[in-house]
Design an enzyme around this catalytic site. Structure first.
Site, PDB file in Angstrom:
ATOM      1  N   GLU A   1       0.824  -1.201   0.000  1.00  0.00           N
ATOM      2  CA  GLU A   1       0.000   0.000   0.000  1.00  0.00           C
ATOM      3  C   GLU A   1       0.862   1.256   0.000  1.00  0.00           C
ATOM      4  O   GLU A   1       2.084   1.190   0.140  1.00  0.00           O
ATOM      5  CB  GLU A   1      -0.919  -0.001   1.229  1.00  0.00           C
ATOM      6  CG  GLU A   1      -0.156  -0.010   2.551  1.00  0.00           C
ATOM      7  CD  GLU A   1      -0.911   0.693   3.663  1.00  0.00           C
ATOM      8  OE1 GLU A   1      -1.317   1.846   3.440  1.00  0.00           O
ATOM      9  OE2 GLU A   1      -1.078   0.082   4.730  1.00  0.00           O
TER      10      GLU A   1
ATOM     11  N   ASP B   1     -18.098   3.775  13.986  1.00  0.00           N
ATOM     12  CA  ASP B   1     -16.791   3.994  13.369  1.00  0.00           C
ATOM     13  C   ASP B   1     -16.100   2.648  13.176  1.00  0.00           C
ATOM     14  O   ASP B   1     -15.448   2.129  14.083  1.00  0.00           O
ATOM     15  CB  ASP B   1     -15.946   4.924  14.241  1.00  0.00           C
ATOM     16  CG  ASP B   1     -14.713   5.448  13.506  1.00  0.00           C
ATOM     17  OD1 ASP B   1     -14.412   4.928  12.427  1.00  0.00           O
ATOM     18  OD2 ASP B   1     -14.057   6.376  14.028  1.00  0.00           O
TER      19      ASP B   1
ATOM     20  N   ALA C   1     -13.270   0.548   6.791  1.00  0.00           N
ATOM     21  CA  ALA C   1     -13.648  -0.110   5.543  1.00  0.00           C
ATOM     22  C   ALA C   1     -12.747  -1.299   5.239  1.00  0.00           C
ATOM     23  O   ALA C   1     -13.107  -2.155   4.414  1.00  0.00           O
ATOM     24  CB  ALA C   1     -13.583   0.897   4.396  1.00  0.00           C
ATOM     25  N   ASP C   2     -11.587  -1.368   5.899  1.00  0.00           N
ATOM     26  CA  ASP C   2     -10.695  -2.504   5.685  1.00  0.00           C
ATOM     27  C   ASP C   2     -11.390  -3.816   6.018  1.00  0.00           C
ATOM     28  O   ASP C   2     -11.187  -4.832   5.337  1.00  0.00           O
ATOM     29  CB  ASP C   2      -9.444  -2.377   6.567  1.00  0.00           C
ATOM     30  CG  ASP C   2      -8.608  -1.150   6.246  1.00  0.00           C
ATOM     31  OD1 ASP C   2      -8.852  -0.519   5.209  1.00  0.00           O
ATOM     32  OD2 ASP C   2      -7.703  -0.831   7.051  1.00  0.00           O
TER      33      ASP C   2
ATOM     34  N   LYS D   1      -4.438  -1.812  14.949  1.00  0.00           N
ATOM     35  CA  LYS D   1      -3.901  -0.867  15.926  1.00  0.00           C
ATOM     36  C   LYS D   1      -4.474  -1.197  17.310  1.00  0.00           C
ATOM     37  O   LYS D   1      -5.686  -1.419  17.466  1.00  0.00           O
ATOM     38  CB  LYS D   1      -4.265   0.568  15.542  1.00  0.00           C
ATOM     39  CG  LYS D   1      -3.723   1.023  14.181  1.00  0.00           C
ATOM     40  CD  LYS D   1      -2.245   1.228  14.207  1.00  0.00           C
ATOM     41  CE  LYS D   1      -1.756   2.046  13.010  1.00  0.00           C
ATOM     42  NZ  LYS D   1      -2.161   1.528  11.702  1.00  0.00           N
TER      43      LYS D   1
END
Length: 800
Positions: free
Chosen positions: A55, A176, A179-180, A197
């Site tokens: 990425e 929240d 989208a991953d 994370k």
């Protein structure tokens, strides 16, 4: 360039037919006005070569410029060195790029921090692509979701990254959710990351992935039992992983089954942060709690939440989170490359089992040995017979010939930083101190000895490089790159930690002239003396043929350097010394000397040929003077035999070189050093090369009409060994303009390697200097330290 070697000694997959599972998968997108796959990536996918997606938001929104360029280069090198092809994915001018050229990647990375540089997810791709048609050109980094989608459209199935997005704490109210996670539920690409994370809600993230039908596993990394799903900076999270994966081969088997079953969702394989960089969970829990508290107090929500929390974590850990972040990204990409390779091997075996006619495996070459008339490991593997390591050839294989040239010294990873000022003002030439400067940064395999060996190799010589690398990423990368360059790796010694692979950073001004260099070559200086002794004994002994030329650079310790040179001393071997730098050049001299010591204590000459620049020549001269070497009786014996008249040589030297050069004392210094170095080739930059050498008593130059003008002094004492002094200035055929020069790194090394090849071929030194200058000029105009175009000069170095 490649920056990591094989972590597992496995065969590489060879080109083969389309993978059965891939043939059944969703149709891949072809190149169009919105989507571009690089030729390298297309060829790799067609051939069945492992490909790893990377990425770009970590470059545009994670690391500042130029650190992001260095990281991008490193990660691509990690993939290459493990047998794969990197496919860095990003958006340039509204076009999705799968596999970015270095210039494209630098352009994207240099836009980091700019308001116009976007962070692009799946939802944004059609927007930036569509507006391209109206003349609005967007550039940005792709998130994990966008990278997965674009990778799948290209046919790439494995993606290495840092940390996955997830469900944020309090998402039951804010909704929240990254989208991953949704992308993993609908796109058949395997993501290898260090979990998500740790400030996210890890239990809810795993629950959401389960709902999406995403297979999740964590690499055991040597740990027994069911391990924790990692928490990014910490190896443990307190939450058990749904499954545990033993190794990369098991991961490849899972991916293969996933695609064979045509399951249209992704896989998440979590790779714990390396132990050396991990931050304990208990410590991180406190840091994260405080970071989240400050985020709430500052009302940092939505897209601002993650950057705010990350910055606070950096502050609260006193910067420890940054190296941990780099280490885990590098580790994840390495593991992704190995998994991709294992997957390609597995599918190649399956093709063989189904009767495919193509060979499924090719061994990684361990030696530069011609295959004609020999039995290779490739045939043994493809026929199902057990293979033998390439480093242990069977008795039926013809032994490797003794190389023409042996080179001993530094093998390093080179970084070249070319100052690129924003202003076109001609006064902006030098980079500014104490601040960040805009630059173009490139990475390559280098090191003085490597460059010398590569130049000789390209010019057609059979060479063997002796050096050392650390048991680290850069070391494995260096070995892998040597193999790709077609050079033998049998002389490379891999040293365990804490040894570090040598690295060299060159900072060049706007004219590409060296402004500052930093070198860490300590690995050669710490090799045990016994190891050096064993190496020299095995290489130089009475039972084996000797190489025609031996070249050593000054990156060795003084003791090791003298061990090499003394072992190489032989009438059939010409020894050459490349000084490297003013400080290291002095290692050629013994540490102490007495003016009354016998001749054997201070052997003259120390080496046959030396190739300093003017600074190194002065350093050698000044050191010899300050150390009273010019007062030694063996020095006087040689100087007296040269036949220098009492009036000196100032006038002849001025005619042979120039008055200005004589005023600087360059030829005089060289003559005074001749007892130690009987042939001195001083590199003068655009002024050319100054050859000063001792002529033997029967040298043809003493009687050759064309050469007599270069003989500035003749022996008049009847010496049986010394005939006089030869001085000749070789001006360059063409002085390049600054705009024609691409890089000065490796130019002197190219010259030295070319001289070595000429001497090996039986040419006199003066007959090879011109060709060596042409070789150096080619490297000046090449982006590589040693120009590949040297192959075109092979005819200039053939035996007379």
């Amino acid at each position: 360039m490649s920056l990591l070697s094989r972590a597992v000694a496995r065969s590489r997959p060879s080109p083969g037919p389309l993978r059965p599972s891939a043939a059944c998968a969703r149709r891949h997108l072809t190149n169009n006005g919105f989507f571009r796959v690089s030729e390298e990536v297309r060829d790799a996918l067609h051939a069945g070569t492992p490909v790893v997606a990377l990425e770009t938001t970590i470059y545009t929104h994670g690391f500042p410029y130029p650190e992001n360029v260095a990281l991008a280069s490193l990660l691509e090198s990690v993939v290459r060195a493990n047998g794969g092809v990197p496919a860095t994915i990003g958006i340039l001018d509204g076009v999705a790029r799968v596999g970015m050229h270095p210039e494209e990647l630098i352009r994207l990375a240099s836009s980091a921090g700019q308001a116009a540089t976007l962070k692009l997810s799946r939802r944004d791709l059609s927007y930036v692509g569509g507006l391209r048609l109206t003349g609005t050109l967007f550039t940005g980094g792709t998130t994990i979701a966008a990278t997965m989608l674009l990778a799948q459209l290209a046919g790439i199935r494995i993606f290495g990254t840092g940390g996955l997005g997830g469900v944020h704490r309090g998402a039951e109210n804010s909704m929240d959710i990254s989208a991953d996670l949704t992308e993993l539920g609908r796109t058949p690409v395997t993501v290898i990351s260090s979990g998500c994370k740790s400030f996210l809600d890890i239990p809810r993230t795993l629950e959401y992935l389960e709902t999406q039908g995403v297979g999740v596993g964590t690499f055991a990394d040597g740990r027994p039992g069911n391990v924790d799903f990692p928490a990014f900076w910490s190896r443990d999270s307190g939450v058990k992983s749904p499954t545990t994966i033993a190794n990369e081969a098991d991961a490849a088997a899972i991916i293969h089954a996933q695609h064979a079953l045509q399951i249209q969702s992704g896989l998440l394989f979590a790779n714990p942060v390396p132990v050396d960089h991990a931050i304990p969970k208990e410590e991180m829990d406190l840091v994260i709690a405080e970071a989240l508290r400050q985020a709430d107090a500052s009302h940092a929500s939505g897209k601002d939440n993650t950057p705010f929390v990350l910055n606070k974590i950096k502050e609260l850990t006193k910067g420890r989170s940054i190296p941990a972040n780099r280490a885990l990204i590098e580790s994840n990409v390495k593991r992704a490359a190995i998994v991709a390779r294992e997957l390609a091997i597995l599918e190649a075996k399956e093709r063989e089992a189904h009767g495919a006619t193509s060979s499924s495996f090719l061994p990684v070459l361990q030696h530069n040995v011609a295959s004609e008339g020999k039995t290779s490991n490739a045939s043994a593997i493809s026929s199902g017979a057990p293979s033998t390591p390439a480093t242990s050839p069977s008795p039926s294989i013809t032994p490797v010939e003794i190389p023409d040239l042996v080179v001993a010294g530094a093998l390093a990873v080179d970084f070249s930083c070319d100052y690129a000022p924003f202003s076109s003002n001609a006064n902006h030439i030098e980079p500014l101190p104490h601040t960040s400067n805009p630059a173009t940064i490139t990475q390559s395999l280098g090191g003085v000895a490597h460059n010398i060996a590569k130049a000789a190799h390209l010019l057609g010589a059979s060479i063997q490089l002796h050096s050392a690398v650390g048991e680290d990423l850069s070391g494995r990368a260096a070995v892998s790159q040597l193999e790709k360059e077609g050079m033998s790796i049998s002389g490379i010694n891999m040293r365990p930690k804490p040894a570090r692979t040598a690295q060299y950073v060159a900072v060049n001004n706007a004219n590409k002239d060296l402004a500052l260099a930093m070198a860490d070559m300590s690995i050669l200086e710490t090799i045990p003396q016994q190891t050096i002794s064993d190496l020299t004994t095995s290489l130089f002994n009475e039972t084996s043929p000797r190489p025609a030329v031996f070249v050593a650079d000054a990156n060795w310790s003084s003791t090791a350097l003298h061990a090499w040179l003394q072992a190489a001393l032989h009438p059939s071997t010409t020894t050459i010394f490349e000084p490297v730098s003013t400080a290291k050049s002095l290692r050629i001299f013994p540490p102490t000397i007495s003016s009354t010591a016998p001749f054997t204590v201070f052997p003259c000459p120390l080496v046959d040929i030396i190739t300093p620049n003017t600074y190194e020549l002065s350093a050698l001269h000044d050191h010899a003077h300050q150390s009273s070497f010019f007062e030694h009786k063996s020095w006087f014996a040689v100087i007296d035999a040269l036949g220098i008249p009492p009036s000196g040589l100032r006038v002849p030297l001025s005619l042979a070189t120039s008055s200005e050069m004589v005023d600087r004392g360059i030829p005089q210094q060289a003559i005074k050093l001749l007892p130690f170095f009987p042939t001195i080739l001083t590199k003068l930059g655009p002024e050319g090369v100054l050859l000063v050498k001792i002529l033997s008593a029967n040298a043809p130059e003493l009687h050759d009409d064309a050469e007599r003008r270069h003989v500035l002094a003749r022996n008049a004492t009847g010496s049986e060994s010394i005939g006089g002094v030869y001085v000749r200035l070789f001006k360059p055929e063409k002085v390049l303009q600054p705009e024609d020069i691409i890089s000065v790194n490796g130019v002197g090394d190219t010259f030295c390697g070319a001289v070595a090849v000429g001497v090996k071929s039986g040419k006199r030194v003066q007959d090879v200097v011109g060709a060596a200058q042409r070789a150096a000029s080619l490297s000046l105009t090449s982006s590589e330290s040693v120009s590949p175009a040297l192959r075109g000069l092979r005819g200039d170095f053939e035996k007379p």
